[in-house]
Write an enzyme that holds these catalytic residues in place. Structure first.
Site, PDB file in Angstrom:
ATOM      1  N   ASP A   1       7.470  65.753  19.217  1.00 21.89           N
ATOM      2  CA  ASP A   1       6.597  66.927  19.146  1.00 21.89           C
ATOM      3  C   ASP A   1       6.432  67.263  17.664  1.00 21.89           C
ATOM      4  OD1 ASP A   1       8.895  68.313  18.394  1.00 21.89           O
ATOM      5  OD2 ASP A   1       8.912  69.669  20.114  1.00 21.89           O
TER       6      ASP A   1
ATOM      7  N   CYS B   1      12.510  65.779  19.362  1.00 19.92           N
ATOM      8  CA  CYS B   1      12.000  67.151  19.367  1.00 19.92           C
ATOM      9  C   CYS B   1      13.040  68.016  18.665  1.00 19.92           C
ATOM     10  CB  CYS B   1      11.632  67.651  20.763  1.00 19.92           C
ATOM     11  SG  CYS B   1      12.990  67.894  21.912  1.00 19.92           S
TER      12      CYS B   1
ATOM     13  N   THR C   1      15.529  70.283  19.526  1.00 18.78           N
ATOM     14  CA  THR C   1      16.912  70.136  19.987  1.00 18.78           C
ATOM     15  C   THR C   1      17.168  68.799  20.652  1.00 18.78           C
ATOM     16  OG1 THR C   1      16.383  70.986  22.179  1.00 18.78           O
ATOM     17  CG2 THR C   1      17.072  72.612  20.513  1.00 18.78           C
TER      18      THR C   1
ATOM     19  N   HIS D   1      28.279  53.122  26.538  1.00 22.76           N
ATOM     20  CA  HIS D   1      28.733  53.655  27.829  1.00 22.76           C
ATOM     21  C   HIS D   1      27.587  54.081  28.752  1.00 22.76           C
ATOM     22  CE1 HIS D   1      33.115  54.777  26.485  1.00 22.76           C
ATOM     23  NE2 HIS D   1      32.810  53.504  26.263  1.00 22.76           N
TER      24      HIS D   1
ATOM     25  N   HIS E   1      31.232  51.268  33.348  1.00 18.97           N
ATOM     26  CA  HIS E   1      30.071  52.065  32.928  1.00 18.97           C
ATOM     27  C   HIS E   1      28.818  51.672  33.716  1.00 18.97           C
ATOM     28  CE1 HIS E   1      32.562  53.796  29.925  1.00 18.97           C
ATOM     29  NE2 HIS E   1      32.882  52.594  29.451  1.00 18.97           N
TER      30      HIS E   1
END
Ligand code: RB5
Length: 142
Positions: A8, A65, A67, A98, A133
């Site tokens: 963004d 973006c 966060t 993982h 995993h």
């Protein structure tokens, strides 16, 4: 690899610099925008990236973006996407080793560009460990 990338408005600069970095490493890059620092909605760029990965047009992706959460929340609605957020190189290692994240999500407002490119390098170089995993990521979809 064929790598899709999107951001963004908060990640435009990091995206441009990462594209140069990836091209310099010999990757093919598909850029899904945005190209502007005008405020926009992360979803409008996450969905085209997600569709390109779902269709096989891109092998893996990078989404940026503020966060990282908006991108991750949107991308993880797709069945074949595991979008993992990383904010340092150790998390960048584990999100591949993982979680086998096929989309790396970066929080532009909380890391330097230097950190962003280091995370990308580690994520690209790290191999998925499989084993337990693999069993765990097999339990993600309900
Ligand atoms: C934009 O202000 C911000 O909300 C966005 O970049 C992202 O952090 C959302 O999760």
């Amino acid at each position: 690899m064929k790598i899709g990338i999107c951001s963004d408005h908060t990640g435009v600069e990091y995206k441009a610099r990462l594209i140069s970095y990836l091209l310099g490493k010999g990757h093919e890059v598909m850029n899904f925008g945005t190209e502007s620092t005008e405020s926009c909605d992360y979803n409008d760029f996450a969905h085209p990236l997600a569709r390109a990965i779902e269709s096989g047009e891109c092998e893996i992706g990078i989404a940026i973006c503020g966060t990282g959460n908006g991108m991750a929340l949107t991308l993880n609605h797709y069945d074949h996407i595991r979008a993992g957020l990383a904010w340092n190189t150790k998390v960048g290692f584990f999100v591949k080793a993982h979680n086998n994240a096929n989309v790396l999500v970066l929080p532009a407002r909380f890391i330097s560009y230097r950190m962003a490119v280091s995370i990308v390098r580690v994520w690209l170089e790290t191999e998925f460990e499989g084993g337990r995993h693999l069993r765990r990521i097999g339990k993600i979809l309900h």
